[in-house]
Design a protein around this motif. Structure first.
Motif, mmCIF file in Angstrom:
data_model
loop_
_atom_site.group_PDB
_atom_site.id
_atom_site.type_symbol
_atom_site.label_atom_id
_atom_site.label_comp_id
_atom_site.label_asym_id
_atom_site.label_seq_id
_atom_site.Cartn_x
_atom_site.Cartn_y
_atom_site.Cartn_z
ATOM 1 N N LEU A 13 0.834 -1.201 0.000
ATOM 2 C CA LEU A 13 0.000 0.000 0.000
ATOM 3 C C LEU A 13 0.873 1.258 0.000
ATOM 4 O O LEU A 13 0.592 2.212 -0.737
ATOM 5 N N CYS A 14 1.909 1.268 0.807
ATOM 6 C CA CYS A 14 2.810 2.425 0.853
ATOM 7 C C CYS A 14 3.465 2.644 -0.513
ATOM 8 O O CYS A 14 3.608 3.784 -0.969
ATOM 9 N N ALA A 15 3.863 1.539 -1.165
ATOM 10 C CA ALA A 15 4.460 1.658 -2.500
ATOM 11 C C ALA A 15 3.449 2.215 -3.500
ATOM 12 O O ALA A 15 3.772 3.071 -4.337
ATOM 13 N N ALA A 16 2.207 1.746 -3.413
ATOM 14 C CA ALA A 16 1.162 2.240 -4.322
ATOM 15 C C ALA A 16 0.896 3.718 -4.103
ATOM 16 O O ALA A 16 0.737 4.483 -5.070
ATOM 17 N N TRP A 17 0.854 4.145 -2.851
ATOM 18 C CA TRP A 17 0.606 5.567 -2.557
ATOM 19 C C TRP A 17 1.773 6.435 -3.021
ATOM 20 O O TRP A 17 1.572 7.567 -3.459
ATOM 21 N N GLY A 18 3.001 5.919 -2.910
ATOM 22 C CA GLY A 18 4.149 6.661 -3.427
ATOM 23 C C GLY A 18 4.112 6.769 -4.942
ATOM 24 O O GLY A 18 4.351 7.839 -5.516
ATOM 25 N N PHE A 19 3.780 5.659 -5.607
ATOM 26 C CA PHE A 19 3.678 5.639 -7.070
ATOM 27 C C PHE A 19 2.530 6.514 -7.551
ATOM 28 O O PHE A 19 2.569 7.065 -8.663
ATOM 29 N N GLN A 220 -5.517 5.554 -10.380
ATOM 30 C CA GLN A 220 -5.924 6.378 -9.241
ATOM 31 C C GLN A 220 -7.308 5.974 -8.732
ATOM 32 O O GLN A 220 -7.549 5.960 -7.525
ATOM 33 N N VAL A 221 -8.218 5.661 -9.668
ATOM 34 C CA VAL A 221 -9.585 5.309 -9.280
ATOM 35 C C VAL A 221 -9.627 3.919 -8.647
ATOM 36 O O VAL A 221 -10.055 3.742 -7.503
ATOM 37 N N LEU A 222 -9.194 2.925 -9.411
ATOM 38 C CA LEU A 222 -9.323 1.532 -8.962
ATOM 39 C C LEU A 222 -8.242 1.146 -7.965
ATOM 40 O O LEU A 222 -8.518 0.547 -6.924
ATOM 41 N N GLY A 223 -6.996 1.498 -8.289
ATOM 42 C CA GLY A 223 -5.892 1.076 -7.435
ATOM 43 C C GLY A 223 -5.821 1.816 -6.120
ATOM 44 O O GLY A 223 -5.525 1.223 -5.077
ATOM 45 N N ILE A 224 -6.096 3.126 -6.155
ATOM 46 C CA ILE A 224 -5.938 3.947 -4.954
ATOM 47 C C ILE A 224 -7.266 4.194 -4.250
ATOM 48 O O ILE A 224 -7.469 3.784 -3.107
ATOM 49 N N ALA A 245 3.140 2.516 12.864
ATOM 50 C CA ALA A 245 4.164 3.540 12.993
ATOM 51 C C ALA A 245 5.442 3.245 12.199
ATOM 52 O O ALA A 245 5.959 4.129 11.510
ATOM 53 N N PRO A 246 5.990 2.012 12.241
ATOM 54 C CA PRO A 246 7.237 1.774 11.506
ATOM 55 C C PRO A 246 7.093 1.897 9.988
ATOM 56 O O PRO A 246 8.094 1.977 9.281
ATOM 57 N N PHE A 247 5.861 1.896 9.477
ATOM 58 C CA PHE A 247 5.649 1.901 8.034
ATOM 59 C C PHE A 247 5.350 3.286 7.471
ATOM 60 O O PHE A 247 5.358 3.469 6.255
ATOM 61 N N LEU A 248 5.076 4.265 8.354
ATOM 62 C CA LEU A 248 4.593 5.557 7.876
ATOM 63 C C LEU A 248 5.622 6.295 7.018
ATOM 64 O O LEU A 248 5.261 7.129 6.187
ATOM 65 N N PHE A 249 6.886 6.032 7.217
ATOM 66 C CA PHE A 249 7.946 6.701 6.475
ATOM 67 C C PHE A 249 8.068 6.158 5.050
ATOM 68 O O PHE A 249 8.663 6.804 4.183
ATOM 69 N N LEU A 250 7.503 4.983 4.792
ATOM 70 C CA LEU A 250 7.740 4.330 3.511
ATOM 71 C C LEU A 250 7.108 5.054 2.323
ATOM 72 O O LEU A 250 7.680 5.075 1.235
ATOM 73 N N THR A 251 5.913 5.635 2.514
ATOM 74 C CA THR A 251 5.241 6.254 1.373
ATOM 75 C C THR A 251 6.051 7.406 0.786
ATOM 76 O O THR A 251 6.283 7.438 -0.433
ATOM 77 N N PRO A 252 6.485 8.404 1.584
ATOM 78 C CA PRO A 252 7.318 9.439 0.966
ATOM 79 C C PRO A 252 8.617 8.899 0.386
ATOM 80 O O PRO A 252 9.098 9.396 -0.633
ATOM 81 N N ALA A 253 9.184 7.864 1.020
ATOM 82 C CA ALA A 253 10.406 7.269 0.464
ATOM 83 C C ALA A 253 10.136 6.637 -0.896
ATOM 84 O O ALA A 253 10.903 6.819 -1.854
ATOM 85 N N PHE A 254 9.032 5.888 -0.999
ATOM 86 C CA PHE A 254 8.661 5.315 -2.297
ATOM 87 C C PHE A 254 8.355 6.425 -3.304
ATOM 88 O O PHE A 254 8.676 6.301 -4.494
ATOM 89 N N GLY A 255 7.720 7.501 -2.859
ATOM 90 C CA GLY A 255 7.398 8.601 -3.760
ATOM 91 C C GLY A 255 8.637 9.241 -4.349
ATOM 92 O O GLY A 255 8.689 9.524 -5.557
ATOM 93 N N ALA A 257 11.591 7.792 -4.637
ATOM 94 C CA ALA A 257 12.216 6.799 -5.517
ATOM 95 C C ALA A 257 11.506 6.712 -6.867
ATOM 96 O O ALA A 257 12.146 6.648 -7.924
ATOM 97 N N CYS A 258 10.171 6.720 -6.847
ATOM 98 C CA CYS A 258 9.412 6.642 -8.100
ATOM 99 C C CYS A 258 9.621 7.887 -8.954
ATOM 100 O O CYS A 258 9.713 7.804 -10.186
ATOM 101 N N GLY A 259 9.675 9.056 -8.311
ATOM 102 C CA GLY A 259 9.921 10.280 -9.055
ATOM 103 C C GLY A 259 11.273 10.252 -9.751
ATOM 104 O O GLY A 259 11.413 10.713 -10.888
ATOM 105 N N TRP A 260 12.263 9.688 -9.074
ATOM 106 C CA TRP A 260 13.606 9.596 -9.649
ATOM 107 C C TRP A 260 13.654 8.562 -10.781
ATOM 108 O O TRP A 260 14.175 8.825 -11.871
#
Length: 289
Positions: A13-19, A220-224, A245-255, A257-260
């Motif tokens: 989920l964190c990866a999907a939100w970052g993407f 965005q519609v179906l996946g998110i 709590a340990p996972f909350l940092f992952l979304t911006p990190a994935f975001g 990485a995906c932007g790069w």
């Protein structure tokens, strides 16, 4: 401890939100900001209603939550307008880091509006660390040509403020006592009105419906808006808040990485420092909860 299966789902989920930040930027190549934000919500509503019917969730009920639901919907609408507008002006990586200042705005708002949710010394320390990310991230814009990128960063920060406001509205009202699907429907229904608003103020709407633009909107519609939100609600009902709590940092990190990787966006020292500060702030605030 969270079972491995649920932990893997949460990471996905964190990866999907970052993407999702990348897909929003791709979608902006052919759909204007307000209309894209509204379409994302409007197209998701039938799927959520079908889910509610299958699960036996009563959607329409007089329980006094309409005012709070409308306010949550307005803040949700403002958040996604800000995200889509910011993505027109600045990078997806910067937007996702600024968006994740939301938990810290929520902590401040909850101190004043949510009974029993006080600003402790530990939370204050986390706030200071996290908000240090903002001047660090903005520093590399100072003195740059006026190309709108600084305005994009400011609007991206506003998206975090609006999201934090939504969190506080939900916690401070009766929305915490109703089915999570109904809270989501309040937000989707109000934000769907961004479509006519966009056209009313002169946006172009859907001006280049290329396969990539339409594919981005579909994700965005179906996946998110449908699958990821329902999966999130399922996890929230199964686990205590501290487990996330340990996972909350992952979304911006994935975001970032995906932007790069997918957009070729620069990952500057200021961006990395801001990402680390946001992550550290999240960890401090949630440590021991």
């Amino acid at each position: 401890m969270m079972p491995a299966r649920d932990a893997v789902l949460l990471v996905a989920l964190c990866a999907a939100w970052g993407f999702a930040q990348v897909t929003m930027k791709w979608g902006g190549e052919g759909i204007s900001p307000l209309v894209q934000a509204g379409l994302r919500s409007a197209l998701a509503i039938p799927f959520i209603l079908l889910w509610c019917r299958l699960r036996g969730v009563t959607v329409f009920r007089r329980d006094g939550t309409l005012p709070a639901g409308l306010l949550a919907g307005l803040l949700f609408s403002a958040e996604f307008w800000a995200i889509f507008r910011a993505l027109e002006l600045t990078s997806a990586a910067r937007v996702v880091v600024l968006l994740y200042t939301a938990p810290f705005f929520a902590v401040i708002g909850a101190h004043f509006l949510v009974r029993g949710d006080r600003l402790t010394r530990r939370k204050l320390m986390g706030l200071v660390i996290a908000f240090a990310s903002v001047p660090v991230l903005f520093a590399d814009r100072l003195g740059a040509p006026g190309d709108g990128a600084l305005m994009g960063d400011l609007i991206g920060l506003a998206s975090g403020l609006f999201w934090g406001g939504t969190m506080v509205t939900i916690k401070a009202s009766g929305l915490t006592r109703i089915a999570s699907e109904r809270t989501l429907l309040y937000q989707l229904a109000v934000s769907a009105l961004l479509i006519p608003l966009g056209y009313a103020i002169g946006e172009r709407g859907v001006f280049d419906p290329s396969p990539r633009v339409l594919g981005s909107l579909a994700f965005q519609v179906l996946g998110i808006a449908v699958v990821s939100y329902l999966a999130w609600f399922w996890l929230v009902k199964r686990h205590a808040a501290s487990a996330f709590a340990p996972f909350l940092f992952l979304t911006p990190a994935f975001g970032v990485a995906c932007g790069w990787l997918l957009l070729g966006e620069a990952v500057t020292p200021a961006l990395l420092a801001s990402l680390l500060l946001v992550g550290a702030g999240i960890w401090v605030i949630n440590r021991g909860e």
